[in-house]
Write a protein that holds these residues in place. Structure first.
Motif, PDB file in Angstrom:
ATOM      1  N   PRO A   4       0.845  -1.197   0.000  1.00 52.68           N
ATOM      2  CA  PRO A   4       0.000   0.000   0.000  1.00 52.68           C
ATOM      3  C   PRO A   4       0.885   1.254   0.000  1.00 52.68           C
ATOM      4  O   PRO A   4       2.054   1.206   0.391  1.00 52.68           O
ATOM      5  N   VAL A   5       0.310   2.377  -0.415  1.00 55.05           N
ATOM      6  CA  VAL A   5       1.069   3.603  -0.618  1.00 55.05           C
ATOM      7  C   VAL A   5       0.662   4.668   0.390  1.00 55.05           C
ATOM      8  O   VAL A   5      -0.517   4.822   0.713  1.00 55.05           O
ATOM      9  N   ILE A   6       1.663   5.410   0.867  1.00 51.71           N
ATOM     10  CA  ILE A   6       1.463   6.629   1.648  1.00 51.71           C
ATOM     11  C   ILE A   6       1.972   7.765   0.772  1.00 51.71           C
ATOM     12  O   ILE A   6       3.102   7.710   0.273  1.00 51.71           O
ATOM     13  N   LEU A  45      -0.349  11.781  -9.650  1.00 54.80           N
ATOM     14  CA  LEU A  45       0.208  10.605  -8.982  1.00 54.80           C
ATOM     15  C   LEU A  45      -0.902   9.658  -8.545  1.00 54.80           C
ATOM     16  O   LEU A  45      -0.823   8.444  -8.761  1.00 54.80           O
ATOM     17  N   VAL A  46      -1.952  10.209  -7.955  1.00 56.23           N
ATOM     18  CA  VAL A  46      -3.082   9.384  -7.513  1.00 56.23           C
ATOM     19  C   VAL A  46      -3.693   8.653  -8.706  1.00 56.23           C
ATOM     20  O   VAL A  46      -3.971   7.450  -8.634  1.00 56.23           O
ATOM     21  N   GLU A  53      -3.649  -0.020 -10.040  1.00 62.66           N
ATOM     22  CA  GLU A  53      -4.378  -0.776  -9.023  1.00 62.66           C
ATOM     23  C   GLU A  53      -3.642  -0.847  -7.693  1.00 62.66           C
ATOM     24  O   GLU A  53      -3.676  -1.853  -6.976  1.00 62.66           O
ATOM     25  N   CYS A  54      -2.970   0.243  -7.342  1.00 61.66           N
ATOM     26  CA  CYS A  54      -2.304   0.349  -6.043  1.00 61.66           C
ATOM     27  C   CYS A  54      -3.313   0.801  -4.994  1.00 61.66           C
ATOM     28  O   CYS A  54      -4.240   1.551  -5.303  1.00 61.66           O
ATOM     29  N   GLU A  55      -3.118   0.342  -3.781  1.00 63.53           N
ATOM     30  CA  GLU A  55      -3.940   0.803  -2.664  1.00 63.53           C
ATOM     31  C   GLU A  55      -3.289   2.042  -2.069  1.00 63.53           C
ATOM     32  O   GLU A  55      -2.121   2.009  -1.693  1.00 63.53           O
ATOM     33  N   ILE A  77      -8.995  13.917  -4.121  1.00 64.60           N
ATOM     34  CA  ILE A  77      -8.477  12.572  -3.866  1.00 64.60           C
ATOM     35  C   ILE A  77      -9.582  11.709  -3.265  1.00 64.60           C
ATOM     36  O   ILE A  77      -9.745  10.545  -3.628  1.00 64.60           O
ATOM     37  N   HIS A  78     -10.366  12.287  -2.361  1.00 64.99           N
ATOM     38  CA  HIS A  78     -11.467  11.550  -1.735  1.00 64.99           C
ATOM     39  C   HIS A  78     -12.483  11.082  -2.773  1.00 64.99           C
ATOM     40  O   HIS A  78     -13.015   9.979  -2.673  1.00 64.99           O
ATOM     41  N   GLU A  79     -12.748  11.909  -3.766  1.00 68.20           N
ATOM     42  CA  GLU A  79     -13.686  11.532  -4.822  1.00 68.20           C
ATOM     43  C   GLU A  79     -13.198  10.313  -5.597  1.00 68.20           C
ATOM     44  O   GLU A  79     -13.994   9.488  -6.032  1.00 68.20           O
ATOM     45  N   ARG A  80     -11.901  10.181  -5.785  1.00 63.67           N
ATOM     46  CA  ARG A  80     -11.319   9.065  -6.543  1.00 63.67           C
ATOM     47  C   ARG A  80     -10.993   7.865  -5.661  1.00 63.67           C
ATOM     48  O   ARG A  80     -10.980   6.746  -6.133  1.00 63.67           O
ATOM     49  N   SER A  81     -10.689   8.108  -4.384  1.00 59.92           N
ATOM     50  CA  SER A  81     -10.270   7.036  -3.481  1.00 59.92           C
ATOM     51  C   SER A  81     -10.852   7.284  -2.092  1.00 59.92           C
ATOM     52  O   SER A  81     -10.151   7.698  -1.172  1.00 59.92           O
TER      53      SER A  81
END
Length: 176
Positions: A4-6, A45-46, A53-55, A77-81
């Protein structure tokens, strides 16, 4: 399986370098740490990470950036993830900006700059626990729905009548 990514977002390279060092030491063995200089680069980047398909577990964003305010970046970002936890790390956020991030991006935490390493690391540990618990709960819900479907198929295939009633006697299920 990919880690997963930070994601860390700021317009100050020194801040990004500092975050990268600190997070790599504390979380680098279990997570990919990515940085973005500003909101527009972060959104690109997002998109790239989601295509791959990265978390995206957590996003840490500054508020004051020249290309886009942090609350707007977090909202997009919230709208996409939507399952990504969002943290605002800034010394200049307005009440309105934090409020916007809470309301439109489900802001998880606000941390003031300059941050204390202990507070940042504890906040990230707790955010990551929540992130993984929510994933585990979602997977268990999928398994539960699959079990319910199998049970319903089994009950429908039975050659006798079956009904289920709640404690008040109300019928909650009856096969054909």
């Amino acid at each position: 399986m990919m880690k997963p990514v930070i994601i860390c977002i700021d317009d100050d390279q020194t801040v990004l370098d500092s975050l990268m060092r600190e997070l790599s030491v504390n979380f680098g063995d279990r997570f990919e740490i990515e940085t973005a200089m500003g909101g527009l680069e972060a959104l690109e980047l997002v998109e790239d990470l989601l295509i791959d398909e990265c978390e995206i577990a957590v996003v840490i964003a500054d508020y004051i950036m020249p290309d886009m305010k942090g609350d707007e970046v977090l909202k997009r970002i919230h709208e996409r993830s939507p399952n990504t936890l969002k943290i605002m790390l800034t010394g200049q956020a307005t009440i309105e900006g934090v409020s916007n991030a809470v309301n439109s991006a489900q802001l998880y935490r606000y941390i003031a700059k300059p941050w204390e390493s202990t507070q940042l690391n504890f906040t990230l540990q707790e955010a990551l626990k929540i992130y993984f618990l929510e994933h585990q709960l979602a997977e268990q819900n999928i398994q539960l729905r699959a079990s319910e479907r199998r049970l319903a198929q089994f009950l429908e295939a039975m050659p006798i009548g079956v009904s289920v009633h709640d404690a008040t006697g109300k019928t909650t299920y009856a096969n054909r």
